[in-house]
Design a protein around this motif. Sequence first.
Motif, short mmCIF file in Angstrom:
data_model
loop_
_atom_site.label_atom_id
_atom_site.label_comp_id
_atom_site.label_asym_id
_atom_site.label_seq_id
_atom_site.Cartn_x
_atom_site.Cartn_y
_atom_site.Cartn_z
N PRO A 1 0.29 10.20 -1.82
CA PRO A 1 0.01 8.86 -1.31
C PRO A 1 -1.40 8.70 -0.74
O PRO A 1 -1.89 7.58 -0.61
CB PRO A 1 1.08 8.66 -0.22
CG PRO A 1 1.45 10.04 0.20
CD PRO A 1 1.35 10.88 -1.04
N LEU A 2 -2.06 9.82 -0.44
CA LEU A 2 -3.42 9.74 0.07
C LEU A 2 -4.43 9.36 -1.00
O LEU A 2 -5.47 8.77 -0.71
CB LEU A 2 -3.82 11.08 0.68
CG LEU A 2 -3.31 11.38 2.10
CD1 LEU A 2 -3.52 12.85 2.43
CD2 LEU A 2 -4.02 10.49 3.11
N THR A 3 -4.11 9.70 -2.26
CA THR A 3 -5.08 9.50 -3.35
C THR A 3 -4.54 8.71 -4.53
O THR A 3 -5.27 8.44 -5.48
CB THR A 3 -5.57 10.86 -3.85
OG1 THR A 3 -4.44 11.63 -4.31
CG2 THR A 3 -6.29 11.63 -2.76
N ASP A 4 -3.26 8.35 -4.51
CA ASP A 4 -2.58 7.73 -5.65
C ASP A 4 -3.29 6.43 -6.06
O ASP A 4 -3.33 5.46 -5.29
CB ASP A 4 -1.13 7.43 -5.26
CG ASP A 4 -0.26 7.04 -6.44
OD1 ASP A 4 -0.81 6.58 -7.46
OD2 ASP A 4 0.98 7.18 -6.35
N PRO A 5 -3.83 6.37 -7.28
CA PRO A 5 -4.51 5.14 -7.72
C PRO A 5 -3.55 4.03 -8.14
O PRO A 5 -3.98 2.89 -8.38
CB PRO A 5 -5.34 5.61 -8.92
CG PRO A 5 -4.55 6.75 -9.48
CD PRO A 5 -3.90 7.43 -8.31
N LEU A 6 -2.25 4.33 -8.23
CA LEU A 6 -1.28 3.34 -8.70
C LEU A 6 -0.61 2.58 -7.56
O LEU A 6 0.27 1.76 -7.81
CB LEU A 6 -0.21 4.03 -9.56
CG LEU A 6 -0.72 4.68 -10.85
CD1 LEU A 6 0.42 5.34 -11.60
CD2 LEU A 6 -1.43 3.67 -11.73
N ILE A 7 -1.00 2.86 -6.33
CA ILE A 7 -0.45 2.08 -5.21
C ILE A 7 -1.59 1.30 -4.55
O ILE A 7 -2.74 1.75 -4.55
CB ILE A 7 0.28 2.96 -4.18
CG1 ILE A 7 -0.65 3.99 -3.53
CG2 ILE A 7 1.45 3.68 -4.85
CD1 ILE A 7 0.01 4.83 -2.44
N LYS B 1 1.79 2.34 5.27
CA LYS B 1 2.88 2.25 4.30
C LYS B 1 3.48 0.84 4.28
O LYS B 1 3.96 0.37 3.23
CB LYS B 1 3.96 3.29 4.61
CG LYS B 1 5.15 3.30 3.64
CD LYS B 1 6.15 4.40 4.03
CE LYS B 1 7.46 4.27 3.26
NZ LYS B 1 7.36 4.71 1.84
N ALA B 2 3.43 0.15 5.42
CA ALA B 2 3.96 -1.22 5.49
C ALA B 2 3.27 -2.16 4.51
O ALA B 2 3.88 -3.11 4.01
CB ALA B 2 3.83 -1.74 6.92
N LEU B 3 2.00 -1.90 4.22
CA LEU B 3 1.27 -2.74 3.26
C LEU B 3 1.78 -2.51 1.84
O LEU B 3 1.83 -3.44 1.03
CB LEU B 3 -0.23 -2.46 3.36
CG LEU B 3 -0.86 -2.74 4.73
CD1 LEU B 3 -2.31 -2.28 4.77
CD2 LEU B 3 -0.75 -4.22 5.07
N ASP B 4 2.17 -1.29 1.53
CA ASP B 4 2.77 -1.01 0.22
C ASP B 4 4.17 -1.61 0.13
O ASP B 4 4.59 -2.06 -0.94
CB ASP B 4 2.80 0.49 -0.04
CG ASP B 4 1.42 1.05 -0.34
OD1 ASP B 4 0.71 0.47 -1.17
OD2 ASP B 4 1.05 2.06 0.29
N ASP C 1 8.68 2.19 -15.81
CA ASP C 1 7.33 1.71 -15.61
C ASP C 1 6.68 2.66 -14.60
O ASP C 1 7.06 2.68 -13.43
CB ASP C 1 7.37 0.27 -15.07
CG ASP C 1 6.00 -0.34 -14.86
OD1 ASP C 1 5.12 0.36 -14.33
OD2 ASP C 1 5.81 -1.53 -15.19
N GLU C 2 5.73 3.44 -15.05
CA GLU C 2 5.14 4.48 -14.20
C GLU C 2 4.50 3.89 -12.94
O GLU C 2 4.69 4.41 -11.84
CB GLU C 2 4.09 5.27 -14.99
CG GLU C 2 3.51 6.46 -14.27
CD GLU C 2 4.46 7.66 -14.20
OE1 GLU C 2 4.16 8.59 -13.43
OE2 GLU C 2 5.48 7.67 -14.92
N SER C 3 3.75 2.81 -13.10
CA SER C 3 3.09 2.25 -11.92
C SER C 3 4.11 1.68 -10.94
O SER C 3 3.94 1.79 -9.71
CB SER C 3 2.08 1.16 -12.34
OG SER C 3 2.74 0.06 -12.93
N LEU C 4 5.19 1.08 -11.45
CA LEU C 4 6.21 0.55 -10.56
C LEU C 4 6.94 1.69 -9.85
O LEU C 4 7.29 1.58 -8.66
CB LEU C 4 7.20 -0.32 -11.33
CG LEU C 4 8.35 -0.93 -10.50
CD1 LEU C 4 7.81 -1.74 -9.32
CD2 LEU C 4 9.24 -1.80 -11.38
N ALA C 5 7.15 2.81 -10.54
CA ALA C 5 7.79 3.96 -9.89
C ALA C 5 6.97 4.41 -8.68
O ALA C 5 7.50 4.66 -7.60
CB ALA C 5 7.95 5.10 -10.88
N ALA D 1 6.23 4.43 -2.73
CA ALA D 1 5.34 4.13 -1.62
C ALA D 1 5.89 3.05 -0.70
O ALA D 1 5.66 3.09 0.51
CB ALA D 1 3.97 3.71 -2.16
N GLY D 2 6.62 2.08 -1.25
CA GLY D 2 7.03 0.93 -0.47
C GLY D 2 8.43 0.96 0.08
O GLY D 2 8.74 0.26 1.05
#
Length: 499
Positions: free
Chosen positions: A260-266, A278-281, A364-368, A373-374
């Motif tokens: 979660p520190l570097t994940d470009p998909l969140i 995390k609340a923003l995600d 869906d990889e990005s949704l996963a 994260a959320g």
Amino acid sequence: MHIAMVSAECAPIAKAGGLGDFVQGLARELARCGERVEVILPAYDSLRLASSDQPRPLGIEFQVPFRGVPIDCRILGLSLDGYECRLIAPRSAQRFFERGRLYGEPDDAERFAFFSRAVADYVSRSESRPDVLHCNDWQTGLIPVLLAERQAADERIPVCYSLHNVGYQGWVEADLLTAVGLDPARLLTPERLADPGDPRRANLMKGGIAAADVVNTVSPRYAWEIQNTEQGMGLQAWFQRHDYKFGGILNGIDETVWNPLTDPLIPVNFGPETLPRKALDRQALRARLGLEEASDRPIIAVVSRLDRQKGVDLIAHGLQYGLASGAQIALLGSAIEPAIAERFAQLKSRLEASPHARLELGYDESLAHLIYAGADLVLIPSLYEPCGLTQLIAMRYGTVPIARRVGGLTDTIQDANYSSAPFESRNGYLFDEPTTEALEGAMDRAIALWRDHPDYFSRLRLNGMQGDYSWRRPAREYRDLYAYARQAQCSRASASSRR
């Protein structure tokens, strides 16, 4: 050490489930440790490749006899992240690996029997002989058998055989052995490949266990379960018989992908020191799914294949129970079995009007990534679970698991209320029986803590985030296992030479 890993999957180019993640994660970490790693896969037409990553011919061509017909094969090469991939590409009327998907074909047994014979031929004739061959699951179970039958004891490549899911053992008719050049009369015996449930059929996993030098599962608890409970799916006695070469190594997750520190998909990165972000995600997840903004409702998620192993009855019940208990629910999953697919399609339709429920039937990889994260809680009510990556990923992202106490879930989750572990090691909720009552009890405890004691719930999140789920430790254990396989093979060869 030159390690050749043979599999039906390797993420990201050929992934249907956790096996693909396992091969990618372990291969990458072994390469980082300085090992020479080669992953051998079928040359699927559905490989997920970037335009810059097209396979290249290596000039290696040979014929593979299958059902009495020689089939031309060539080897294609592909450089991945620190390791090499070798693709078995046959030219045949059967179009074994040109089906648009990895699995689910009526002739899967034929396809992977051919693949096994092709791999055995390739490694046997390779100018650069592997120091150890690492086979995975039933699709490669014939490879140790083929090598044992065709190579002298002092010439055999040491074999490590990993079992990722004993629910799929590769039950085939005896004539498939003949198809790859093996003798059913010799091999279809209780001591070799004959299936305990139907001795007229061959069991490829059973044969692989017998012929391999070392055998392991993907968690210590699962190794115990398949020897001592019905989780062995009929092979309990066989596992006990081969206990001397049998163990369990817990999987890791690829922290370059799941971080979660570097994940470009969140949308917003965060870590243990910045957990409030995390609340923003969570807000972004609600926006993407069309969930109503509701600060008084936790988000309970499911990210899973929808099949019987994963506890689909409990998943469906848990989603509805969570909604009735004042939570929001989100599911991302797909089913191959038509009846299960229809059931969740109906559930999706029934819940569509709710502003607090969304079911996405597919992958869906990005949704996963966004769900991990959320979400606040993730349901994992598996009937059995060899290791499980969902709980490891979820905890990395501060999402607290509610899981059944089986397999690798037991090895990685310490219950918030009922654990002998210190509080700083507790990271989720467990239940024992595969019943709706047991699931509801665990969900009630989790929702109550989220609602009534948010500081303690945040502590659970942090406990999970601070665990080490990397491939560093498993890679060290696999290197030791490979060394043991080489030693075992040398001992076997020495014993054979004295006869």
